[in-house]
Design a protein around this motif. Structure first.
Motif, PDB file in Angstrom:
ATOM      1  N   PHE A   2      27.778 -20.254 -20.359  1.00 31.37           N
ATOM      2  CA  PHE A   2      27.518 -20.442 -22.061  1.00 31.37           C
ATOM      3  C   PHE A   2      28.959 -21.436 -22.439  1.00 31.37           C
ATOM      4  CE2 PHE A   2      23.911 -17.425 -21.990  1.00 31.37           C
ATOM      5  CZ  PHE A   2      23.069 -18.346 -21.661  1.00 31.37           C
ATOM      6  N   CYS A   3      30.232 -20.838 -21.745  1.00 29.17           N
ATOM      7  CA  CYS A   3      31.466 -20.888 -22.724  1.00 29.17           C
ATOM      8  C   CYS A   3      32.011 -22.306 -21.320  1.00 29.17           C
ATOM      9  CB  CYS A   3      32.291 -19.953 -21.618  1.00 29.17           C
ATOM     10  SG  CYS A   3      31.443 -18.643 -22.616  1.00 29.17           S
ATOM     11  N   SER A   4      31.374 -22.778 -21.351  1.00 29.13           N
ATOM     12  CA  SER A   4      31.621 -24.590 -20.597  1.00 29.13           C
ATOM     13  C   SER A   4      31.782 -25.222 -21.571  1.00 29.13           C
ATOM     14  CB  SER A   4      31.053 -24.128 -19.318  1.00 29.13           C
ATOM     15  OG  SER A   4      30.034 -25.119 -19.284  1.00 29.13           O
ATOM     16  N   ARG A   5      32.928 -26.681 -21.576  1.00 30.10           N
ATOM     17  CA  ARG A   5      32.573 -27.712 -22.679  1.00 30.10           C
ATOM     18  C   ARG A   5      30.722 -28.277 -22.139  1.00 30.10           C
ATOM     19  NH1 ARG A   5      36.672 -29.514 -26.152  1.00 30.10           N
ATOM     20  NH2 ARG A   5      38.334 -28.310 -25.269  1.00 30.10           N
ATOM     21  N   ASP A   6      30.869 -28.459 -20.918  1.00 30.17           N
ATOM     22  CA  ASP A   6      29.543 -29.142 -20.382  1.00 30.17           C
ATOM     23  C   ASP A   6      28.139 -28.089 -20.633  1.00 30.17           C
ATOM     24  OD1 ASP A   6      30.436 -28.026 -18.300  1.00 30.17           O
ATOM     25  OD2 ASP A   6      30.231 -29.441 -17.128  1.00 30.17           O
ATOM     26  N   ALA A   7      27.857 -27.686 -20.724  1.00 29.20           N
ATOM     27  CA  ALA A   7      26.850 -26.252 -20.764  1.00 29.20           C
ATOM     28  C   ALA A   7      26.478 -27.699 -21.622  1.00 29.20           C
ATOM     29  CB  ALA A   7      27.429 -24.893 -21.918  1.00 29.20           C
ATOM     30  N   PRO A   8      24.951 -26.720 -20.998  1.00 30.36           N
ATOM     31  CA  PRO A   8      24.107 -27.922 -21.807  1.00 30.36           C
ATOM     32  C   PRO A   8      23.501 -26.828 -23.401  1.00 30.36           C
ATOM     33  CG  PRO A   8      23.051 -26.480 -19.670  1.00 30.36           C
ATOM     34  CD  PRO A   8      24.381 -26.509 -20.162  1.00 30.36           C
ATOM     35  N   ALA A  43      17.275  -9.810 -50.707  1.00 29.05           N
ATOM     36  CA  ALA A  43      17.499 -10.447 -49.884  1.00 29.05           C
ATOM     37  C   ALA A  43      16.057  -9.300 -48.837  1.00 29.05           C
ATOM     38  CB  ALA A  43      18.777 -10.853 -49.611  1.00 29.05           C
ATOM     39  N   ILE A  44      15.542 -10.713 -48.615  1.00 25.51           N
ATOM     40  CA  ILE A  44      15.341 -10.648 -47.207  1.00 25.51           C
ATOM     41  C   ILE A  44      15.234 -11.680 -46.480  1.00 25.51           C
ATOM     42  CG2 ILE A  44      12.950  -9.767 -48.928  1.00 25.51           C
ATOM     43  CD1 ILE A  44      11.809 -12.395 -48.369  1.00 25.51           C
ATOM     44  N   LYS A  45      16.299 -12.578 -46.254  1.00 25.25           N
ATOM     45  CA  LYS A  45      16.405 -13.452 -45.383  1.00 25.25           C
ATOM     46  C   LYS A  45      17.984 -13.983 -45.709  1.00 25.25           C
ATOM     47  CE  LYS A  45      15.691 -17.069 -42.228  1.00 25.25           C
ATOM     48  NZ  LYS A  45      16.052 -16.861 -40.680  1.00 25.25           N
ATOM     49  N   LEU A  46      18.786 -14.193 -43.796  1.00 24.81           N
ATOM     50  CA  LEU A  46      20.128 -14.587 -44.322  1.00 24.81           C
ATOM     51  C   LEU A  46      19.681 -15.755 -44.111  1.00 24.81           C
ATOM     52  CD1 LEU A  46      21.660 -11.499 -42.637  1.00 24.81           C
ATOM     53  CD2 LEU A  46      21.619 -12.596 -44.829  1.00 24.81           C
ATOM     54  N   GLN A  47      20.046 -17.244 -44.964  1.00 21.36           N
ATOM     55  CA  GLN A  47      20.188 -18.213 -43.954  1.00 21.36           C
ATOM     56  C   GLN A  47      21.659 -18.515 -43.798  1.00 21.36           C
ATOM     57  OE1 GLN A  47      18.941 -20.966 -44.871  1.00 21.36           O
ATOM     58  NE2 GLN A  47      19.671 -22.431 -43.781  1.00 21.36           N
ATOM     59  N   THR A  48      22.181 -18.927 -42.777  1.00 21.46           N
ATOM     60  CA  THR A  48      23.033 -18.636 -41.277  1.00 21.46           C
ATOM     61  C   THR A  48      23.498 -20.004 -40.865  1.00 21.46           C
ATOM     62  OG1 THR A  48      21.893 -18.760 -39.168  1.00 21.46           O
ATOM     63  CG2 THR A  48      22.271 -16.453 -40.329  1.00 21.46           C
ATOM     64  N   THR A  49      24.609 -20.099 -41.317  1.00 21.55           N
ATOM     65  CA  THR A  49      25.779 -21.360 -40.778  1.00 21.55           C
ATOM     66  C   THR A  49      26.303 -20.292 -39.493  1.00 21.55           C
ATOM     67  OG1 THR A  49      25.707 -22.192 -43.105  1.00 21.55           O
ATOM     68  CG2 THR A  49      26.722 -23.238 -41.170  1.00 21.55           C
ATOM     69  N   LEU A  50      26.631 -21.402 -38.364  1.00 24.96           N
ATOM     70  CA  LEU A  50      27.316 -21.003 -37.351  1.00 24.96           C
ATOM     71  C   LEU A  50      28.825 -21.963 -36.849  1.00 24.96           C
ATOM     72  CD1 LEU A  50      24.337 -20.313 -34.754  1.00 24.96           C
ATOM     73  CD2 LEU A  50      25.534 -18.748 -36.249  1.00 24.96           C
ATOM     74  N   ALA A  51      29.611 -21.325 -36.373  1.00 29.13           N
ATOM     75  CA  ALA A  51      30.673 -21.955 -36.423  1.00 29.13           C
ATOM     76  C   ALA A  51      31.237 -21.648 -35.061  1.00 29.13           C
ATOM     77  CB  ALA A  51      32.078 -21.252 -37.301  1.00 29.13           C
ATOM     78  N   ILE A  52      30.884 -21.839 -34.102  1.00 23.27           N
ATOM     79  CA  ILE A  52      31.145 -21.671 -32.592  1.00 23.27           C
ATOM     80  C   ILE A  52      32.130 -22.491 -31.677  1.00 23.27           C
ATOM     81  CG2 ILE A  52      29.657 -21.624 -30.321  1.00 23.27           C
ATOM     82  CD1 ILE A  52      27.120 -21.608 -32.088  1.00 23.27           C
ATOM     83  N   THR A  53      33.040 -22.287 -31.301  1.00 24.06           N
ATOM     84  CA  THR A  53      33.590 -22.357 -30.016  1.00 24.06           C
ATOM     85  C   THR A  53      33.658 -21.846 -28.812  1.00 24.06           C
ATOM     86  OG1 THR A  53      35.630 -22.897 -31.579  1.00 24.06           O
ATOM     87  CG2 THR A  53      36.241 -23.066 -29.618  1.00 24.06           C
ATOM     88  N   LEU A  54      32.693 -21.810 -27.967  1.00 27.54           N
ATOM     89  CA  LEU A  54      32.116 -21.016 -26.739  1.00 27.54           C
ATOM     90  C   LEU A  54      33.211 -21.433 -25.203  1.00 27.54           C
ATOM     91  CD1 LEU A  54      28.576 -21.687 -27.217  1.00 27.54           C
ATOM     92  CD2 LEU A  54      30.055 -19.497 -27.857  1.00 27.54           C
ATOM     93  N   HIS A  55      33.559 -22.874 -25.343  1.00 30.44           N
ATOM     94  CA  HIS A  55      34.511 -22.935 -24.364  1.00 30.44           C
ATOM     95  C   HIS A  55      36.142 -22.748 -24.789  1.00 30.44           C
ATOM     96  CE1 HIS A  55      34.347 -26.530 -27.132  1.00 30.44           C
ATOM     97  NE2 HIS A  55      35.627 -26.597 -26.998  1.00 30.44           N
ATOM     98  N   GLY A  56      36.368 -21.351 -26.411  1.00 29.51           N
ATOM     99  CA  GLY A  56      37.841 -21.459 -26.418  1.00 29.51           C
ATOM    100  C   GLY A  56      37.794 -20.459 -25.631  1.00 29.51           C
ATOM    101  N   ASP A  57      39.516 -20.366 -26.049  1.00 34.28           N
ATOM    102  CA  ASP A  57      39.637 -18.434 -25.487  1.00 34.28           C
ATOM    103  C   ASP A  57      40.386 -17.752 -26.186  1.00 34.28           C
ATOM    104  OD1 ASP A  57      40.304 -16.647 -23.449  1.00 34.28           O
ATOM    105  OD2 ASP A  57      42.422 -17.668 -23.087  1.00 34.28           O
ATOM    106  N   PRO A  58      40.017 -16.379 -27.284  1.00 33.13           N
ATOM    107  CA  PRO A  58      38.064 -16.411 -26.737  1.00 33.13           C
ATOM    108  C   PRO A  58      37.424 -16.558 -27.118  1.00 33.13           C
ATOM    109  CG  PRO A  58      39.162 -14.759 -28.102  1.00 33.13           C
ATOM    110  CD  PRO A  58      40.353 -16.174 -27.647  1.00 33.13           C
ATOM    111  N   PRO A  59      36.161 -17.556 -26.721  1.00 41.23           N
ATOM    112  CA  PRO A  59      35.041 -17.808 -27.152  1.00 41.23           C
ATOM    113  C   PRO A  59      34.577 -17.379 -27.586  1.00 41.23           C
ATOM    114  CG  PRO A  59      34.282 -17.157 -24.871  1.00 41.23           C
ATOM    115  CD  PRO A  59      36.243 -16.546 -25.186  1.00 41.23           C
ATOM    116  N   THR A  60      34.495 -17.833 -29.125  1.00 45.76           N
ATOM    117  CA  THR A  60      33.973 -17.054 -30.564  1.00 45.76           C
ATOM    118  C   THR A  60      32.909 -17.831 -30.914  1.00 45.76           C
ATOM    119  OG1 THR A  60      36.660 -16.858 -31.076  1.00 45.76           O
ATOM    120  CG2 THR A  60      35.584 -17.071 -33.184  1.00 45.76           C
ATOM    121  N   ILE A  61      32.400 -16.823 -32.136  1.00 46.34           N
ATOM    122  CA  ILE A  61      30.848 -17.228 -32.767  1.00 46.34           C
ATOM    123  C   ILE A  61      31.204 -16.429 -33.834  1.00 46.34           C
ATOM    124  CG2 ILE A  61      28.708 -16.926 -33.185  1.00 46.34           C
ATOM    125  CD1 ILE A  61      28.717 -16.702 -29.605  1.00 46.34           C
TER     126      ILE A  61
END
Length: 103
Positions: A2-8, A43-61
């Protein structure tokens, strides 16, 4: 994998979405009295927005979330939440780098 740049993208997106979804109830339970940002109802739901850098060091979500009173995407509060997200992404200085919208 999951943490490689070319991950599907379809696999990593599903994995991250499942991770976020499994913690939504926990986050709401830890914040009793949490109210919708747009109407003030509970509130009964969280509307989420993700900021992801899986290939970073460390991988971050990072998960930015807006508490909502509805699970229906067509309700007024959910529409306002999506408009807020769209405006934020549209005004982000590095927007041209990579913006992905999952299904």
């Amino acid at each position: 994998m999951f943490c490689s740049r070319d991950a599907p993208r379809d696999i990593t997106s599903r994995w991250v979405s499942n991770l976020v979804d499994t913690h939504e109830e926990e986050v709401l339970a830890r914040n009793p009295g949490c109210a919708c940002l747009y109407c003030g109802k509970p509130a009964i739901k969280l509307q989420t927005t993700l900021a992801i850098t899986l290939h970073g060091d460390p991988p971050t979500i990072q998960v930015l979330c807006q508490p909502l009173c509805t699970k229906n995407r067509d309700d007024a509060c959910a529409i306002q939440a999506q408009e807020t997200i769209d405006q934020g992404i549209g005004n982000y200085p590095g927007r041209g780098t990579e913006v992905y919208r999952g299904s």
